[in-house]
Scaffold this active site. Structure first.
Site, PDB file in Angstrom:
ATOM      1  N   GLU A 129      -5.166  18.406   6.793  1.00  0.00           N
ATOM      2  CA  GLU A 129      -4.020  17.497   6.778  1.00  0.00           C
ATOM      3  C   GLU A 129      -2.952  18.027   5.817  1.00  0.00           C
ATOM      4  O   GLU A 129      -3.219  18.858   4.953  1.00  0.00           O
ATOM      5  CB  GLU A 129      -4.469  16.094   6.340  1.00  0.00           C
ATOM      6  CG  GLU A 129      -5.482  15.466   7.290  1.00  0.00           C
ATOM      7  CD  GLU A 129      -5.760  14.008   6.968  1.00  0.00           C
ATOM      8  OE1 GLU A 129      -5.639  13.173   7.866  1.00  0.00           O
ATOM      9  OE2 GLU A 129      -6.122  13.716   5.816  1.00  0.00           O
ATOM     10  N   ARG A 183      -0.424  16.372  13.167  1.00  0.00           N
ATOM     11  CA  ARG A 183       0.435  15.581  12.265  1.00  0.00           C
ATOM     12  C   ARG A 183       0.914  16.346  11.024  1.00  0.00           C
ATOM     13  O   ARG A 183       0.535  17.455  10.767  1.00  0.00           O
ATOM     14  CB  ARG A 183      -0.301  14.329  11.824  1.00  0.00           C
ATOM     15  CG  ARG A 183      -1.670  14.548  11.193  1.00  0.00           C
ATOM     16  CD  ARG A 183      -2.339  13.194  10.902  1.00  0.00           C
ATOM     17  NE  ARG A 183      -3.653  13.352  10.340  1.00  0.00           N
ATOM     18  CZ  ARG A 183      -4.779  13.392  11.053  1.00  0.00           C
ATOM     19  NH1 ARG A 183      -4.751  13.280  12.367  1.00  0.00           N
ATOM     20  NH2 ARG A 183      -5.948  13.542  10.448  1.00  0.00           N
ATOM     21  N   ASP A 184       1.751  15.623  10.275  1.00  0.00           N
ATOM     22  CA  ASP A 184       2.199  15.985   8.923  1.00  0.00           C
ATOM     23  C   ASP A 184       3.099  17.221   8.878  1.00  0.00           C
ATOM     24  O   ASP A 184       2.814  18.195   8.149  1.00  0.00           O
ATOM     25  CB  ASP A 184       0.983  16.173   7.985  1.00  0.00           C
ATOM     26  CG  ASP A 184       0.002  15.009   8.067  1.00  0.00           C
ATOM     27  OD1 ASP A 184       0.432  13.910   8.469  1.00  0.00           O
ATOM     28  OD2 ASP A 184      -1.186  15.196   7.746  1.00  0.00           O
ATOM     29  N   TRP A 202       0.817  -1.230   0.000  1.00  0.00           N
ATOM     30  CA  TRP A 202       0.000   0.000   0.000  1.00  0.00           C
ATOM     31  C   TRP A 202       0.842   1.267   0.000  1.00  0.00           C
ATOM     32  O   TRP A 202       1.860   1.344   0.693  1.00  0.00           O
ATOM     33  CB  TRP A 202      -0.869  -0.014   1.258  1.00  0.00           C
ATOM     34  CG  TRP A 202      -1.456   1.301   1.627  1.00  0.00           C
ATOM     35  CD1 TRP A 202      -0.857   2.307   2.330  1.00  0.00           C
ATOM     36  CD2 TRP A 202      -2.772   1.776   1.317  1.00  0.00           C
ATOM     37  NE1 TRP A 202      -1.726   3.367   2.478  1.00  0.00           N
ATOM     38  CE2 TRP A 202      -2.915   3.065   1.866  1.00  0.00           C
ATOM     39  CE3 TRP A 202      -3.867   1.222   0.627  1.00  0.00           C
ATOM     40  CZ2 TRP A 202      -4.081   3.820   1.754  1.00  0.00           C
ATOM     41  CZ3 TRP A 202      -5.034   1.971   0.521  1.00  0.00           C
ATOM     42  CH2 TRP A 202      -5.125   3.250   1.085  1.00  0.00           C
ATOM     43  N   MET A 203       0.386   2.303  -0.730  1.00  0.00           N
ATOM     44  CA  MET A 203       1.010   3.639  -0.712  1.00  0.00           C
ATOM     45  C   MET A 203      -0.069   4.687  -0.503  1.00  0.00           C
ATOM     46  O   MET A 203      -1.121   4.622  -1.115  1.00  0.00           O
ATOM     47  CB  MET A 203       1.694   3.880  -2.059  1.00  0.00           C
ATOM     48  CG  MET A 203       2.024   5.320  -2.386  1.00  0.00           C
ATOM     49  SD  MET A 203       2.443   5.534  -4.152  1.00  0.00           S
ATOM     50  CE  MET A 203       4.185   5.164  -4.149  1.00  0.00           C
ATOM     51  N   ASN A 204       0.191   5.662   0.406  1.00  0.00           N
ATOM     52  CA  ASN A 204      -0.594   6.890   0.330  1.00  0.00           C
ATOM     53  C   ASN A 204       0.333   8.098   0.268  1.00  0.00           C
ATOM     54  O   ASN A 204       1.262   8.068  -0.563  1.00  0.00           O
ATOM     55  CB  ASN A 204      -1.743   6.969   1.354  1.00  0.00           C
ATOM     56  CG  ASN A 204      -1.405   6.867   2.822  1.00  0.00           C
ATOM     57  OD1 ASN A 204      -1.026   5.819   3.298  1.00  0.00           O
ATOM     58  ND2 ASN A 204      -1.564   7.940   3.562  1.00  0.00           N
ATOM     59  N   ASP A 205       0.133   9.126   1.051  1.00  0.00           N
ATOM     60  CA  ASP A 205       0.742  10.447   0.821  1.00  0.00           C
ATOM     61  C   ASP A 205       2.216  10.469   0.393  1.00  0.00           C
ATOM     62  O   ASP A 205       3.036   9.726   0.946  1.00  0.00           O
ATOM     63  CB  ASP A 205       0.728  11.274   2.116  1.00  0.00           C
ATOM     64  CG  ASP A 205      -0.576  11.208   2.844  1.00  0.00           C
ATOM     65  OD1 ASP A 205      -1.542  10.651   2.323  1.00  0.00           O
ATOM     66  OD2 ASP A 205      -0.621  11.722   3.974  1.00  0.00           O
ATOM     67  N   PHE A 215       3.773   8.481  10.455  1.00  0.00           N
ATOM     68  CA  PHE A 215       2.847   9.172   9.557  1.00  0.00           C
ATOM     69  C   PHE A 215       3.602  10.210   8.718  1.00  0.00           C
ATOM     70  O   PHE A 215       4.811  10.378   8.834  1.00  0.00           O
ATOM     71  CB  PHE A 215       1.728   9.826  10.367  1.00  0.00           C
ATOM     72  CG  PHE A 215       0.579   8.886  10.697  1.00  0.00           C
ATOM     73  CD1 PHE A 215       0.712   7.504  10.619  1.00  0.00           C
ATOM     74  CD2 PHE A 215      -0.657   9.402  11.092  1.00  0.00           C
ATOM     75  CE1 PHE A 215      -0.352   6.657  10.920  1.00  0.00           C
ATOM     76  CE2 PHE A 215      -1.723   8.565  11.389  1.00  0.00           C
ATOM     77  CZ  PHE A 215      -1.578   7.202  11.309  1.00  0.00           C
ATOM     78  N   GLN A 223       3.979   7.280   2.378  1.00  0.00           N
ATOM     79  CA  GLN A 223       3.289   6.456   3.366  1.00  0.00           C
ATOM     80  C   GLN A 223       3.139   5.057   2.767  1.00  0.00           C
ATOM     81  O   GLN A 223       2.676   4.910   1.620  1.00  0.00           O
ATOM     82  CB  GLN A 223       1.920   7.062   3.684  1.00  0.00           C
ATOM     83  CG  GLN A 223       2.011   8.352   4.461  1.00  0.00           C
ATOM     84  CD  GLN A 223       2.406   8.107   5.912  1.00  0.00           C
ATOM     85  OE1 GLN A 223       1.585   7.769   6.749  1.00  0.00           O
ATOM     86  NE2 GLN A 223       3.695   8.272   6.201  1.00  0.00           N
TER      87      GLN A 223
END
Ligand code: FRU
Length: 494
Positions: A221, A166-167, A38-41, A100, A57
């Site tokens: 976010e 976060r972030d 899996w990949m996100n941001d 994160f 991510q």
């Protein structure tokens, strides 16, 4: 996991084996996908020691979101990526429940600083705690700081908590380090906090740069904060947006650019304008990097939370990055163009100038799924035409369609006839008005990835299309009266 291995070593060994079994043909040609899983941001996007670095991510062990690691890739041209070993795993007290999103900044001593959100497992109140951590390394291996979290709960101002904090996006300016991070305020909801540090380890809170005041979504976010000429841009990915009357942002999870002025002495940000970054059905959490030639390059996760749960998972990887884009301002609006490096992928060119179309028609040589397609609609020379439609990924009864209502000044991107069996959003409507009598559409196709740049980047829509790659057709139609078009197509080499 063999008991002598650390979590990071296990992830690295697993991704190496698993990625080797995935044929290149099962991935898009020039959009980055995870090695496996899996990949996100996008995270830590930067230019470092002669190459672009992009972290992301990452959960290598499944095609759904899991305890977050940071994956890692590099590229010389932002189009061809080489995987590097997984950079971070959730393996310390400060980040046991996940590493994160975050960012990177080269240090004066030549090392690379990563700043990320460490998530600590839920305590007695049932809520995880999110605080900001750092790791420093040589661009391959990174050592987490023993003092993590370097921005702990105690630095938060009144009304803010660690449940949604976060972030961090970090940068160096005038010998100091700054970072913006997203945090939820009890009343004002989504907010962006600014912190400052002399050394990236000892931080202090400076100010609340901006906040939703419960009007622009609930939680914000993935902030980014940078200058573009005299304008200061605060990028955010606001959640639970309620579309406003001028329809600039779509409901749900959106991406927005807050444009304004920033006073580096008082640190006050004066927001003057809100606009969408990308109106597509599949785009979220963009982050930028400064290229050595001064270009501000933006890349986003080409997916979104609203649809991931229902997505088909035909491959052992899931998620991809958008095409990197160059940002610029035109008439006070943040605009985007695909990075100019894409021209190095150009192959056969087909040019059709001044053609007239009415009944649905295919044009000679215009077809494919790996294309840079430019269509100029001459609205002034098409006075009777009310609507113009461009179909692509057409075949076997399936197609995606872009419909432009020239009279209304509206564009609809519609993927409902691509073969999807899911009850998810399939259309998106944006304002698109011809300029000096012309409306321009630039459509970049890379297998199932479609990115549309309207009026030279005034609006961008990133959309995934389910139609199989055998659906290669492209056709044009006009309603009300004939339309005059110029079409330039470059096939793209993957
Ligand atoms: C955005 C986001 C971030 C968070 C990360 C977790 O898509 O929710 O706020 O850091 O994903 O994977």
């Amino acid at each position: 996991m063999p008991c002598h291995m650390t979590k990071l070593e296990a992830a690295r060994a697993f991704e190496r084996r698993a990625a080797a079994r995935i044929p290149a043909a099962d991935r898009p040609g020039f959009h980055l996908t995870p090695p496996v899983g899996w990949m996100n941001d996008p995270n830590g996007f930067c230019f470092y020691h002669g190459a672009y670095h992009l972290f992301f991510q990452y959960y290598p062990y499944d095609t759904v979101w899991g305890p977050m690691h940071w994956g890692h890739a590099t590229s010389a041209d932002l189009l061809h990526w080489t995987y590097l070993p997984c950079a971070l795993a959730p393996d310390t007290d400060a980040d046991a429940a996940g590493c994160f999103s975050g960012s990177a900044a080269p240090l004066p001593d030549g090392r690379l600083l990563l700043m990320y959100t460490g998530v600590q497992p839920a305590g007695a109140d049932g809520r995880q705690a999110q605080m900001q951590c750092i790791a420093v390394g040589d661009g391959l291996d990174f050592e987490k700081d023993p003092q993590n979290p370097v921005i702990p709960a105690g630095l938060l101002p009144e009304g803010f908590g660690t449940a949604d904090f976060r972030d961090p996006k970090v940068w160096r300016e005038n010998g100091a380090y700054y970072c913006v991070a997203a945090c939820r305020h009890a009343q004002d909801q989504g907010s962006i906090l600014l912190f400052e540090s002399p050394d990236a380890r000892r931080w202090q809170f400076v100010t609340v740069l901006d906040s939703s005041r419960d009007r622009l979504g609930k939680m914000w976010e993935c902030p980014d904060f940078f200058a573009l000429g005299d304008t200061r841009v605060l990028l955010i990915s606001p959640q639970e947006v309620c579309a406003d009357e001028n329809g600039e942002l779509h409901p749900g999870d959106a991406t927005a650019a807050l444009l304004g002025r920033y006073d580096p002495v008082t640190h006050a940000f004066d927001r003057r304008k809100v606009q969408a970054v990308d109106d597509g059905l599949d785009f979220y959490a963009p982050q930028t990097a400064l290229a050595p030639d001064g270009r501000r390059i933006l890349i986003g996760w080409m997916q979104c939370w609203a649809t991931t749960g229902q997505a088909p998972r035909p491959h052992p990887w899931y998620g991809r990055m958008s095409l990197p884009r160059e940002l610029f301002l035109r008439d006070g609006r943040l605009c985007q163009r695909p990075v100019r490096e894409i021209e190095t992928l150009w192959q056969a060119e087909t040019r059709l100038a001044g053609i007239t179309v009415e009944a649905r028609t295919a044009l000679p040589g215009i077809r494919g799924r790996s294309l840079d397609l430019n269509v100029t609609v001459d609205a002034d020379a098409s006075p009777a035409c009310r609507r113009f439609a461009l179909r692509f990924a057409e075949g076997g009864g399936l197609f995606a369609e872009i419909r432009c209502d020239l009279a209304l000044g509206e564009l609809v991107f519609d993927r409902s006839r691509c073969g999807s069996r899911r009850d998810i959003p399939h259309t998106r409507r944006v304002r698109a008005v011809p300029h000096s009598g012309k409306l321009t559409l630039r459509l970049i196709l890379d297998k199932d990835c479609a990115e549309l740049f309207v009026n030279d980047g005034e609006r961008v829509l990133s959309v995934l299309v389910d139609a199989p790659e055998t659906a290669q057709g492209i056709s044009f139609a006009a309603f009300g009266g004939p339309v005059r078009l110029d079409v330039v197509q470059h096939e793209l080499r993957a």
